[in-house]
Design a protein around this motif. Sequence first.
Motif, PDB file in Angstrom:
ATOM      1  N   TYR A 319      61.550  43.197  30.650  1.00 10.91           N
ATOM      2  CA  TYR A 319      61.990  44.381  31.079  1.00 10.91           C
ATOM      3  C   TYR A 319      61.161  45.298  31.079  1.00 10.91           C
ATOM      4  O   TYR A 319      60.252  45.318  30.251  1.00 10.91           O
ATOM      5  N   TYR A 320      61.273  46.302  32.069  1.00 10.34           N
ATOM      6  CA  TYR A 320      60.562  47.798  32.158  1.00 10.34           C
ATOM      7  C   TYR A 320      61.422  48.520  32.060  1.00 10.34           C
ATOM      8  O   TYR A 320      62.587  48.898  32.505  1.00 10.34           O
ATOM      9  N   GLU A 321      61.072  49.720  31.102  1.00  7.78           N
ATOM     10  CA  GLU A 321      61.903  50.896  31.214  1.00  7.78           C
ATOM     11  C   GLU A 321      61.516  51.928  32.208  1.00  7.78           C
ATOM     12  O   GLU A 321      60.483  52.021  32.665  1.00  7.78           O
ATOM     13  N   ILE A 322      62.342  52.377  32.857  1.00 12.13           N
ATOM     14  CA  ILE A 322      62.178  53.341  34.033  1.00 12.13           C
ATOM     15  C   ILE A 322      62.559  54.850  33.607  1.00 12.13           C
ATOM     16  O   ILE A 322      63.918  55.115  33.325  1.00 12.13           O
ATOM     17  N   THR A 323      61.577  55.566  33.738  1.00  9.33           N
ATOM     18  CA  THR A 323      61.903  56.982  33.041  1.00  9.33           C
ATOM     19  C   THR A 323      62.249  57.927  34.417  1.00  9.33           C
ATOM     20  O   THR A 323      62.574  59.128  34.296  1.00  9.33           O
ATOM     21  N   LYS A 324      61.576  57.749  35.654  1.00  5.31           N
ATOM     22  CA  LYS A 324      61.919  58.420  36.687  1.00  5.31           C
ATOM     23  C   LYS A 324      62.022  57.600  38.134  1.00  5.31           C
ATOM     24  O   LYS A 324      61.320  56.589  38.155  1.00  5.31           O
ATOM     25  N   GLY A 325      62.973  58.014  38.833  1.00  3.77           N
ATOM     26  CA  GLY A 325      62.944  57.400  40.231  1.00  3.77           C
ATOM     27  C   GLY A 325      64.312  56.536  40.398  1.00  3.77           C
ATOM     28  O   GLY A 325      64.442  56.223  41.669  1.00  3.77           O
ATOM     29  N   LEU A 326      65.036  56.075  39.646  1.00  5.50           N
ATOM     30  CA  LEU A 326      66.034  55.259  39.655  1.00  5.50           C
ATOM     31  C   LEU A 326      67.239  55.811  38.780  1.00  5.50           C
ATOM     32  O   LEU A 326      67.068  56.884  37.909  1.00  5.50           O
ATOM     33  N   LYS A 327      68.604  55.384  39.119  1.00  2.63           N
ATOM     34  CA  LYS A 327      69.724  55.960  38.287  1.00  2.63           C
ATOM     35  C   LYS A 327      70.440  54.604  37.986  1.00  2.63           C
ATOM     36  O   LYS A 327      70.210  53.415  38.482  1.00  2.63           O
ATOM     37  N   VAL A 328      71.212  54.664  36.816  1.00  6.18           N
ATOM     38  CA  VAL A 328      72.122  53.470  36.592  1.00  6.18           C
ATOM     39  C   VAL A 328      72.850  52.973  37.606  1.00  6.18           C
ATOM     40  O   VAL A 328      73.623  53.930  38.585  1.00  6.18           O
TER      41      VAL A 328
END
Length: 349
Positions: A319-328
């Motif tokens: 997995y990659y952590e997404i810190t900006k650009g997506l939402k749950v």
Amino acid sequence: MKRILVLLAIVGTLGLTAWTLLTNKKEVEAKVYKPDANLKVGVRTAKAELRNLSQETEFLGSFSPNREAEVRPQEGGQITQLPIQEGQSVSAGRLIAKIDDEQLRLQVEGLQVTLEGYQNDLKRYENLVKGDATPAVNLERTQLSIRSTQAQIKQLQKRIANTTITAPFSGIITEKMVEKGSVIGTGSPIAKITDISSLKLVVEIPESSVNQFRVGQSLPIETEVYPDTRFTGRITMIAAQGDAAHNYPIEITVPNSGKNMLRAGMYGSIANTNKLKASTLAVPRQAILGSSKQPQIYVVENGKAVLKSVEIGATTNEYYEITKGLKVGDQVVTSGQINLQNGTPVVAQ
């Protein structure tokens, strides 16, 4: 008149050429594939979810004995007893070998006779000194001779004791180097004894991971020879200095009992789980496009693939952590991106 005919011929040729090129262009355009704007592309998707990100790393090592020693005598001579065999289990203090001590015992017997004579002389000199019949120096010399002889006897008795060689600790005879009747010198190896009541798993840990371990820490251990059995060990040593490749050996002591007996030289592995982030937005690695500096993801919105730029944080093997650009809850494309453009209609398979 002739010029007019030539001019007409040239115009006709040019017109025929233009007509031929136009015809060929239409045929080529007819053969070129034109995507159907309404045709949906099949893709695989996953949801962007909150996850506890952790990275599990496996390290391989080999087992070494808890203790191992060559049994060497402190006295040389002919071996008269050798009641051991390779592979035999022995307990601490068990007889390993006996060396002929007859000559030493005869020397002790001779010194005891000498000592007895000195003791008789001592009694006579004591009586004579009291009556001033002999100098006191004779008494002193006899006393010194008695002490010297007693010391020689003790020394020989120590050598006699050294002719009996016993096991220094409990273990298994892994090598027998002599046979009964052999004549050996002081310090010559007789046998090798190995203690595998517990084993040491020696594992090389890279610099980036060594601080994740500590002395006294308990770890699960897996082996290839017993894949269905989980062993437990405790870290007893972490090297203070690494090698040229910046790897640090650690020793994990593993009790060795039960029906699944481990042996020195076998392989064992430990798995270390490093918790990177707790409850963070993450997507599968397959969803990421582009480089780590400019990552992008296709998100399915209203039946279409929308290309979005994102920012990533911690990463694991999955997995990659997404810190900006997506939402749950965003539905991201994990397979089939090669057939997509921004706005392509898609259907999740």
